[in-house]
Scaffold this motif. Structure first.
Motif, mmCIF file in Angstrom:
data_model
loop_
_atom_site.group_PDB
_atom_site.id
_atom_site.type_symbol
_atom_site.label_atom_id
_atom_site.label_comp_id
_atom_site.label_asym_id
_atom_site.label_seq_id
_atom_site.Cartn_x
_atom_site.Cartn_y
_atom_site.Cartn_z
ATOM 1 N N THR A 118 38.723 37.477 27.049
ATOM 2 C CA THR A 118 38.419 37.189 28.028
ATOM 3 C C THR A 118 37.782 39.103 28.673
ATOM 4 O O THR A 118 36.992 39.263 29.538
ATOM 5 N N ALA A 119 37.703 40.335 27.859
ATOM 6 C CA ALA A 119 37.634 41.786 28.923
ATOM 7 C C ALA A 119 36.120 41.469 28.693
ATOM 8 O O ALA A 119 35.155 41.725 29.278
ATOM 9 N N SER A 120 35.736 40.632 28.104
ATOM 10 C CA SER A 120 34.281 40.854 27.051
ATOM 11 C C SER A 120 33.108 40.019 28.136
ATOM 12 O O SER A 120 32.755 40.565 28.600
ATOM 13 N N LEU A 121 34.072 38.766 28.345
ATOM 14 C CA LEU A 121 33.305 38.201 30.104
ATOM 15 C C LEU A 121 33.425 38.924 31.437
ATOM 16 O O LEU A 121 32.630 38.253 32.024
ATOM 17 N N CYS A 122 34.164 38.579 31.398
ATOM 18 C CA CYS A 122 34.345 40.221 32.957
ATOM 19 C C CYS A 122 33.727 41.600 32.430
ATOM 20 O O CYS A 122 32.737 41.960 34.006
ATOM 21 N N SER A 123 33.288 41.822 31.582
ATOM 22 C CA SER A 123 33.326 43.220 31.399
ATOM 23 C C SER A 123 30.953 42.688 31.555
ATOM 24 O O SER A 123 30.789 42.635 32.688
ATOM 25 N N LEU A 124 30.920 41.426 31.119
ATOM 26 C CA LEU A 124 29.745 40.623 31.972
ATOM 27 C C LEU A 124 29.368 40.712 33.322
ATOM 28 O O LEU A 124 28.416 40.738 34.041
ATOM 29 N N MET A 125 30.658 40.532 33.997
ATOM 30 C CA MET A 125 30.404 39.696 35.119
ATOM 31 C C MET A 125 29.912 41.470 36.092
ATOM 32 O O MET A 125 29.760 41.785 36.519
ATOM 33 N N SER A 144 30.516 59.875 42.816
ATOM 34 C CA SER A 144 31.340 59.718 41.500
ATOM 35 C C SER A 144 31.803 58.824 42.520
ATOM 36 O O SER A 144 33.294 58.244 41.859
ATOM 37 N N GLN A 145 31.767 58.176 43.764
ATOM 38 C CA GLN A 145 32.836 56.990 44.336
ATOM 39 C C GLN A 145 32.661 56.193 44.113
ATOM 40 O O GLN A 145 33.553 54.847 42.876
ATOM 41 N N SER A 146 31.660 55.894 43.201
ATOM 42 C CA SER A 146 30.804 54.694 42.806
ATOM 43 C C SER A 146 32.416 54.431 41.395
ATOM 44 O O SER A 146 32.120 53.301 40.510
ATOM 45 N N ARG A 147 31.566 55.789 40.541
ATOM 46 C CA ARG A 147 32.405 55.700 39.568
ATOM 47 C C ARG A 147 33.838 55.360 39.351
ATOM 48 O O ARG A 147 34.194 54.319 38.064
ATOM 49 N N CYS A 148 34.340 56.421 39.934
ATOM 50 C CA CYS A 148 35.740 55.799 40.496
ATOM 51 C C CYS A 148 35.714 54.448 40.648
ATOM 52 O O CYS A 148 36.974 54.169 40.257
ATOM 53 N N ARG A 149 35.543 54.004 41.241
ATOM 54 C CA ARG A 149 35.304 52.640 41.778
ATOM 55 C C ARG A 149 35.285 51.440 40.323
ATOM 56 O O ARG A 149 35.959 50.731 40.036
ATOM 57 N N ALA A 150 34.348 51.611 39.929
ATOM 58 C CA ALA A 150 33.901 51.099 38.223
ATOM 59 C C ALA A 150 34.906 51.158 37.895
ATOM 60 O O ALA A 150 35.695 50.311 36.641
ATOM 61 N N ALA A 151 35.765 52.765 36.729
ATOM 62 C CA ALA A 151 36.799 53.292 35.898
ATOM 63 C C ALA A 151 37.959 51.922 36.618
ATOM 64 O O ALA A 151 38.844 51.525 36.153
ATOM 65 N N THR A 152 38.645 51.692 37.901
ATOM 66 C CA THR A 152 39.843 51.270 38.581
ATOM 67 C C THR A 152 39.534 49.811 38.464
ATOM 68 O O THR A 152 40.105 48.862 37.453
ATOM 69 N N LEU A 155 40.336 48.776 34.428
ATOM 70 C CA LEU A 155 41.427 49.292 34.294
ATOM 71 C C LEU A 155 42.129 48.087 34.475
ATOM 72 O O LEU A 155 42.829 47.366 33.937
ATOM 73 N N LEU A 156 41.696 47.377 36.096
ATOM 74 C CA LEU A 156 42.261 46.578 36.162
ATOM 75 C C LEU A 156 42.107 45.403 35.118
ATOM 76 O O LEU A 156 42.339 43.793 34.878
#
Length: 330
Positions: A118-125, A144-152, A155-156
């Motif tokens: 599941t995590a692999s498929l969502c990471s591909l998306m 930096s804002q883009s990195r924060c959004r990617a990290a969030t 996490l989800l």
């Protein structure tokens, strides 16, 4: 995950065992460790290769301070998910051929495999979304804002993958009700249907993102072709050969992506406990095999990651200098 069987005769040398109802298992003799088969050796070797390959990618990204763009966070997530898939295959081999099989080992390996896939498929998306945003919002990409959004977002994704993967251990299994089993024991048919339905939705969204990437790339190519007449003759510009090469790479990535995930997603919706287990193996192997191909198609194609790996292997030959990230390298 253990595959269900129909009532057809089984070849003992194949390594595939029929599924017995729980009451018959309790009345029979204690389970014994099955003999090692070619299926078990292939399982262990493939899991080891997947874990080793993705461990190198994850370690490379984590120990390199310059690899902190959003796309590298996504690649690290993809590598971690595929690493867990390799670990799940190794654990399945150990629990099946080295110690006596038990219910908790089935629940552990199936839950870990569901979480990783599941995590692999969502990471591909997420990688596809990163490519689209990097082309359509090139000026603000990598901030930096883009990195924060990617990290969030990651996490989800991992929280959702862990919750979904915990389903079998929390009681969503068919160990006590064999009639409710799906094509992949101990997952119930309802659970696997919802899981595969979600996989299909992710696949469709990912394909839509790549279609948007093609549209944006065509607009950029048209703008470059228009400005070509105003550039000096010695000014470099993207050639038709490089555009065709990029399109060929995109077709390869999409072909592998669809070929790995679509068969099992459809079979999980259409099959049931009485379906031939050979079909389940034929569709599940490509989905697990995507964890072996993802580092090659995504991480190792990136110039920054290749430079770090080459510097680690031959530090005296390759200088470790910073490199401007190009999203299209991924």
């Amino acid at each position: 995950m253990t595959l269900n069987s129909s009532e057809l005769p089984w070849d003992e040398s194949s390594g595939l065992e029929p599924f017995l109802p729980l009451d018959l298992q309790e009345s029979s003799s204690p389970p014994e460790v099955p003999p090692l088969t070619i299926w078990g050796v292939t399982l262990c070797v493939s899991g080891t290769l997947i874990a080793t390959e993705n461990a190198i990618v994850v370690t490379t990204i984590l120990v390199t301070p310059s690899l902190r763009a959003p796309v590298f966070l996504l690649l690290a997530s993809l590598g971690l998910a595929d690493l867990l898939a390799g670990v799940a295959l190794i654990l399945h081999f150990l629990f099946r051929f080295c110690v006596e099989p038990s219910d908790w080992s089935e629940l552990l390996t199936s839950g870990l495999l569901v979480t990783s896939l599941t995590a692999s498929l969502c990471s591909l998306m997420g990688v596809a979304l990163d490519r689209y945003l990097s082309l359509s919002h090139a000026l603000t990409y990598g901030s930096s804002q883009s990195r924060c959004r990617a990290a969030t977002l990651l996490l989800l994704v991992w929280l959702g993958a862990c919750v979904i993967g915990a389903g079998p251990a929390m009681g969503w299994h068919c160990l006590e009700e064999p009639n409710s089993c799906s094509v992949a024991r101990p997952l119930t048919r309802t659970y696997l249907s919802l899981l595969c339905g979600g996989f299909l939705m992710v696949v469709i969204v990912t394909l839509q993102l790549y279609a948007g990437i093609c549209r944006v790339a065509r607009r950029h190519a048209h703008a470059i072709a228009t400005q070509r007449h105003f550039l000096p003759t010695n000014q470099p510009y993207p050639s038709r050969h490089s555009s065709g090469k990029g399109f060929s790479r995109l077709v390869l990535v999409l072909s592998v992506f669809v070929g790995c995930w679509m068969p099992f997603s459809l079979w999980g919706l259409l099959g049931d406990a009485s379906s031939p287990p050979l079909y389940t193996y034929a569709t599940l192997v490509p989905a697990a095999g995507s964890s072996l191909l993802n580092p090659i198609l995504y991480s190792l194609r990136n110039k920054d990651i290749r430079k770090v790996l080459l510097h680690a292997c031959c530090p005296h030959r390759f200088s470790h200098s910073t490199h401007t990230h190009y999203p299209v390298d991924v």
